[in-house]
Design an enzyme around this catalytic site. Structure first.
Site, PDB file in Angstrom:
ATOM      1  N   TYR A  58       0.848  -1.186   0.000  1.00  0.00           N
ATOM      2  CA  TYR A  58       0.000   0.000   0.000  1.00  0.00           C
ATOM      3  C   TYR A  58       0.885   1.238   0.000  1.00  0.00           C
ATOM      4  O   TYR A  58       1.970   1.213  -0.557  1.00  0.00           O
ATOM      5  CB  TYR A  58      -0.986  -0.049   1.183  1.00  0.00           C
ATOM      6  N   ARG A  84      -8.709  10.507  -8.711  1.00  0.00           N
ATOM      7  CA  ARG A  84      -7.860  11.196  -7.740  1.00  0.00           C
ATOM      8  C   ARG A  84      -7.100  10.145  -6.933  1.00  0.00           C
ATOM      9  O   ARG A  84      -7.399   9.891  -5.777  1.00  0.00           O
ATOM     10  CB  ARG A  84      -8.706  12.083  -6.816  1.00  0.00           C
ATOM     11  N   LYS A 118      -6.086  -2.125  -1.203  1.00  0.00           N
ATOM     12  CA  LYS A 118      -6.969  -1.953  -0.040  1.00  0.00           C
ATOM     13  C   LYS A 118      -7.510  -3.301   0.429  1.00  0.00           C
ATOM     14  O   LYS A 118      -7.518  -3.606   1.626  1.00  0.00           O
ATOM     15  CB  LYS A 118      -8.143  -1.043  -0.406  1.00  0.00           C
ATOM     16  N   GLU A 176     -13.418   4.865  -3.064  1.00  0.00           N
ATOM     17  CA  GLU A 176     -11.996   5.169  -2.874  1.00  0.00           C
ATOM     18  C   GLU A 176     -11.473   6.032  -4.016  1.00  0.00           C
ATOM     19  O   GLU A 176     -11.655   5.711  -5.194  1.00  0.00           O
ATOM     20  CB  GLU A 176     -11.203   3.853  -2.820  1.00  0.00           C
ATOM     21  N   ASP A 177     -10.815   7.141  -3.666  1.00  0.00           N
ATOM     22  CA  ASP A 177     -10.095   7.989  -4.616  1.00  0.00           C
ATOM     23  C   ASP A 177     -10.967   8.524  -5.750  1.00  0.00           C
ATOM     24  O   ASP A 177     -10.557   8.565  -6.909  1.00  0.00           O
ATOM     25  CB  ASP A 177      -8.873   7.239  -5.176  1.00  0.00           C
ATOM     26  N   ASP A 179     -13.617   6.060   2.206  1.00  0.00           N
ATOM     27  CA  ASP A 179     -12.446   5.993   3.080  1.00  0.00           C
ATOM     28  C   ASP A 179     -11.650   7.293   3.079  1.00  0.00           C
ATOM     29  O   ASP A 179     -11.075   7.669   4.096  1.00  0.00           O
ATOM     30  CB  ASP A 179     -11.542   4.828   2.645  1.00  0.00           C
ATOM     31  N   ASP A 180     -11.617   8.000   1.952  1.00  0.00           N
ATOM     32  CA  ASP A 180     -10.860   9.256   1.885  1.00  0.00           C
ATOM     33  C   ASP A 180     -11.477  10.320   2.789  1.00  0.00           C
ATOM     34  O   ASP A 180     -10.765  11.181   3.325  1.00  0.00           O
ATOM     35  CB  ASP A 180     -10.813   9.776   0.445  1.00  0.00           C
ATOM     36  N   ASN A 225      -0.282  11.820   1.025  1.00  0.00           N
ATOM     37  CA  ASN A 225       0.428  10.703   0.402  1.00  0.00           C
ATOM     38  C   ASN A 225       0.630  10.976  -1.081  1.00  0.00           C
ATOM     39  O   ASN A 225      -0.138  11.706  -1.692  1.00  0.00           O
ATOM     40  CB  ASN A 225      -0.395   9.408   0.560  1.00  0.00           C
TER      41      ASN A 225
END
Length: 613
Positions: free
Chosen positions: A146, A199, A217, A289-290, A312-313, A452
């Site tokens: 990850y 993203r 993930k 996610e993203d 999650d973001d 990150n």
């Protein structure tokens, strides 16, 4: 018959130790390996009972199925019964020697991307061994599978792609998503991680290459949380990309057109959500996610009360950040409501953290309006204040009556916060002046550089500790090495990794069949993590428990979520288990091999007498 092949194991150990110069085997662990290494001559060693599994596959297919393949750990009896004798070398290895072989190969790779490929190839070949390797030293392997390495892997995903690890659904498949889900070989899916690749971490639009994120993930769902890997499905929704570099790359493996937006995009997401719940049930967890900011908030608000879903973001990042802040309060010796926060960034991560901080302050007894006044945000145009044009609904909530300030340095100098939190993926945003100012205003300044990958971090751990003279309370999104100051003080920077959150949350949600994921679950999770931080951890600069304890931590989080769900009538699985910890433990995936030996037995001799006329 079992033979303990000490000489063979010793030779392997000498080769690995000589090659790695002891980089992963200490004297203590070397002694442990000596006890563990055995070479089986066709049968399993005695010990704990081995789970027997009935399978219908036979022959060559067994060795090509990562769920079933055991490599050279198949016993002679299994090889004969399954029809694979001769397809494997005439050698019988224990799982621990298999791990040792993987580590030897792993250590020959000089860069992290090659190490990532080694591990992903292992996952494609032997799933149990992959998770045995990961769980043998999760702190060591998490940065590879990850963040930060997964970001590089996504950028190179087209070249690193080996075999399918998830489901690619495109905008051209609209109207047929239910059919596409039938392509996935597993039927009992409990958790899906989905992205549209717009993203990816702090790297921007990577289109179809974003598949590396759901794959990574879900690997941590299993390695850190114990969710069954065959119950997990990674999904990439390919609606195109606005990344010109990818559009002009002849080797790009996704759709080569600009992103589809608007009604057609929304219809695709609607159909996907409905198709998933129709096939796998309303309790199937769907983690977003993203996604880009504009879609992330909108889709979360649209679906959170209709499906079992979270982002999650927004929510995972919020939970891990608030966990770190709650732990930091034991250093500053005051309450959350005594602090003033400045965010570098006003996107989905910043908003998620801010809203969870407000919830935590309300729990302390502070009115929501007063809590909002303690949070300030800086975006690409400067401080968010009332009267600024083109503020979206999320930003308007945090717009205060104050003169406009353009730079973060001006904001920090003027507002004098007790904590700064970086989530805008602007590397170096916490300048020397900002860090020195924070140390001037506060005895123990809280400095969270959460962006990150590592290249996007607002400052390094060393910069924080050096410029605040060791008084900074630091956490980061990507891992940093320990820092030793000239005074002799040594700090182990806390990594605010979302992996502390989503595996345990997922395990708890799946265990009791939660249908809607409330914000209280993420505050409960943050509090649980903060409780696990000891005074010894805090003295070392750690705001989070060591990653080596993450499996135990995820279990505790899952048990608390199960308890919360039943107390608040959110669980759909009945009857309610009396021993919730034992119940959750019974669901956890084990990387130990199953036995494929056919159940063989005999009747009494007289019962098998052949009748004759």
């Amino acid at each position: 018959m079992i033979s303990v092949c000490k000489q063979a194991a010793s030779n392997i150990l000498k080769v690995v130790t000589r090659r790695t110069q002891g980089s992963f085997l200490t004297k203590q662990s070397r002694a442990s390996w000596e006890l563990l290494r055995t070479c089986s001559l066709g049968s399993r060693s005695s010990g704990s009972p081995v789970k027997a599994q009935a399978i219908k596959k036979r022959g060559y297919d067994i060795t090509r199925n990562p769920h079933l393949n055991k490599g050279m750990a198949f016993s002679l009896e299994e090889r004969l019964q399954l029809g694979i004798h001769g397809l494997l070398p005439p050698c019988f290895l224990s799982p621990d020697v298999q791990v040792l072989r993987v580590l030897k190969n792993y250590e020959t790779k000089s860069n992290d991307l090659d190490k990532y490929i080694i591990l992903m190839t292992l996952q494609d070949r032997n799933e149990k061994l992959f998770y045995r390797v990961l769980t043998s030293d999760i702190e060591r392997f998490m940065p590879i599978v990850y963040t930060p390495t997964v970001g590089l892997a996504c950028q190179q995903y087209g070249l690193a792609f080996r075999r399918p690890r998830g489901l690619f659904i495109t905008i051209h498949d609209k109207g047929h998503i239910a059919t596409m889900l039938n392509s996935w070989p597993e039927e009992n899916i409990k958790a899906i991680v989905v992205t549209d690749g717009e993203r990816i971490l702090g790297l921007g639009d990577l289109g179809s290459y974003g598949m590396g994120i759901p794959v990574g993930k879900l690997a941590l769902y299993t390695a850190c949380g114990g969710v069954q890997p065959q119950q997990c499905l990674p999904v990439l929704l390919d609606v195109g990309t606005d990344n010109e570099g990818l559009l002009n790359d002849p080797l790009y493996i996704g759709l080569k057109h600009k992103r589809v937006r608007g009604r057609e995009y929304d219809e695709l997401i609607d159909e996907f959500m409905q198709a998933v719940t129709n096939k796998y049930g309303i309790n199937c967890l769907i983690q977003f996610e993203d996604f880009a900011n504009a879609n992330a908030f909108r889709l979360l608000n649209k679906y959170r009360n209709k499906y079992c879903t979270f982002n999650d973001d927004i929510q995972g990042t919020a939970s891990v950040a608030v966990a770190g802040i709650l732990a930091a309060l034991r250093i500053t010796n005051n309450k959350l409501s005594d602090h003033k926060f400045v965010f570098q960034g006003a996107g989905e991560a910043a908003m998620g953290i801010a809203h969870l901080i407000i919830m935590a302050m309300e729990k302390e007894g502070i009115p929501k309006k007063e809590a909002i006044q303690k949070i300030w945000m800086v975006d690409s145009k400067g401080l968010i204040v009332k009267g600024r044009s083109n503020l979206n609904h999320e930003k308007q909530m945090f717009a205060h009556d104050h003169p406009h300030l353009k730079t973060l340095e001006e904001v920090v100098h003027t507002i004098k916060p007790t904590a700064i939190i970086g989530v805008a993926a602007i590397g170096g945003a916490f300048t020397e002046q900002i860090l020195k100012d924070m140390a001037t205003f506060n005895d123990r300044p809280i400095i969270f550089a959460l962006s990150n990958p590592t290249s996007k971090a607002e400052c390094t751990a060393e910069q924080c500790y050096q410029l605040t003279e060791g008084r900074g309370i630091f956490a980061s999104g990507s891992p940093f090495p320990k820092v030793t100051l000239s005074t002799g003080q040594t700090f182990f920077p806390g990594q605010g990794n979302n992996a502390y959150i989503f595996p345990g949350v997922a395990l708890g949600i799946i265990a009791c069949g939660v249908r809607h994921v409330s914000e209280d679950i993420f505050l409960t999770t943050a509090e649980s993590i903060a409780e696990e931080v000891t005074p010894e951890h805090l003295a070392e600069g750690r705001l989070y428990p060591p990653l080596s304890t993450i499996r135990d931590l995820s279990l505790k989080i899952a048990v608390k979520i199960v308890d919360y769900a039943y107390r608040n009538d959110l669980a759909s699985l009945h009857p309610e288990p009396e021993d919730k910890e034992a119940f959750v433990r019974s669901l956890i995936y084990s990387p130990d091999y199953d036995s494929f030996t056919i159940d063989s037995y005999s009747w009494p001799k007289e019962a098998m007498m052949i009748q004759e006329v």
